[in-house]
Enzyme design. Sequence first.
Site, mmCIF file in Angstrom:
data_model
loop_
_atom_site.group_PDB
_atom_site.id
_atom_site.type_symbol
_atom_site.label_atom_id
_atom_site.label_comp_id
_atom_site.label_asym_id
_atom_site.label_seq_id
_atom_site.Cartn_x
_atom_site.Cartn_y
_atom_site.Cartn_z
ATOM 1 C CD GLN A 100 39.699 33.210 35.178
ATOM 2 O OE1 GLN A 100 40.527 33.560 35.575
ATOM 3 N NE2 GLN A 100 39.279 32.222 35.536
ATOM 4 C CD GLU A 187 45.625 30.885 37.598
ATOM 5 O OE1 GLU A 187 45.052 31.367 36.564
ATOM 6 O OE2 GLU A 187 44.933 30.147 38.468
#
Length: 250
Positions: A100, A187
């Site tokens: 990521q 997030e």
Amino acid sequence: MKFVGVFVATLLAGLVSAAPGTPFRRRRADSGHRLINRIDSANANITNVSYSSNWAGAVLVGTGYTSVTGTFTVPTPTTAGSGSAWVGIDGDTCGTAILQTGVDWTKSGSSVTYDAWYEWYPDYAYDFSGITISAGNSITVTVTATSKTGGTATIKNNTTGKSVSHTFSNEGSLGSLCEYNAEWIVEDFEEGNSLVSFADFGTVVFTGASATKSGASVGVTGASIIDIEQSKVLTSVTLNSASEVTITYV
Ligand SMILES: *[C@@H]1O[C@H](CO)[C@@H](O)[C@H](O)[C@H]1NC(C)=O
Ligand SMILES: *[C@@H]1O[C@H](CO)[C@@H](O)[C@H](O)[C@H]1NC(C)=O
Ligand SMILES: *[C@@H]1O[C@H](CO)[C@@H](O)[C@H](O)[C@H]1NC(C)=O
Ligand SMILES: *[C@@H]1O[C@H](CO)[C@@H](O)[C@H](O)[C@H]1NC(C)=O
């Protein structure tokens, strides 16, 4: 005394693990960016949304996902706290590794700071050097798996085309990818084993969202939607088209 000992040991471990000649890379206090505690609340029948305590966004679930990309404008958080926008491979139906890359923001008082980072979960996130993120920047984030244990993370300034990149190789001792998930996420990340206070980030729109599945380019159509639910639902995610995901703080 104990604290001093731990501090010195940690410092030494950090120094030893930095390869000779490479600049020291700052480690986060915790593993940072992973899906935890997905709730799948009973409200799912309304829009077929799943709920998680820390991920909001779109996740393609299948096999053979080897690349994910998207472009977004760096948001300006309006309340104190942090958050992160990133793209990644795995971490939903595959938990052994996540490849990521993205940007964290933190608002403290009137100051807002940003970090651009890359991560091969379960390792820590590392900050990129050579890129300075500011509110309003258009940036393109891309991860590509060249195998289940290696790949690249790239953040490109979409205005200038200039990019920074990190290559991962032989990460199997950390964990291997399954290539089951491609995701576009905002997030509430972890630091020191707890979630950071989640700032009101306004809206993040991933444009040009696409993934490579078994060698073919695919859009976000059919992706599962996840919203963040803590004491209440904090985000609203919509798929605007095959290439666009909107994530809004509510
Ligand atoms: C599920 O959908 C029905 C019909 O739209 C609605 O009446 C009901 O409240 C929903 N269930 C929950 C748990 O939200
Ligand atoms: C909800 O999502 C699941 C899994 O992605 C899918 O199988 C199901 O058909 C969806 N239901 C609706 C009502 O869209
Ligand atoms: C991208 O380039 C623009 C124009 O040079 C610059 O103003 C901005 O700070 C750059 N942002 C990043 C993240 O590199
Ligand atoms: C990013 O740059 C590409 C061309 O490099 C352009 O087509 C696209 O519109 C840009 N996206 C944004 C959000 O500025």
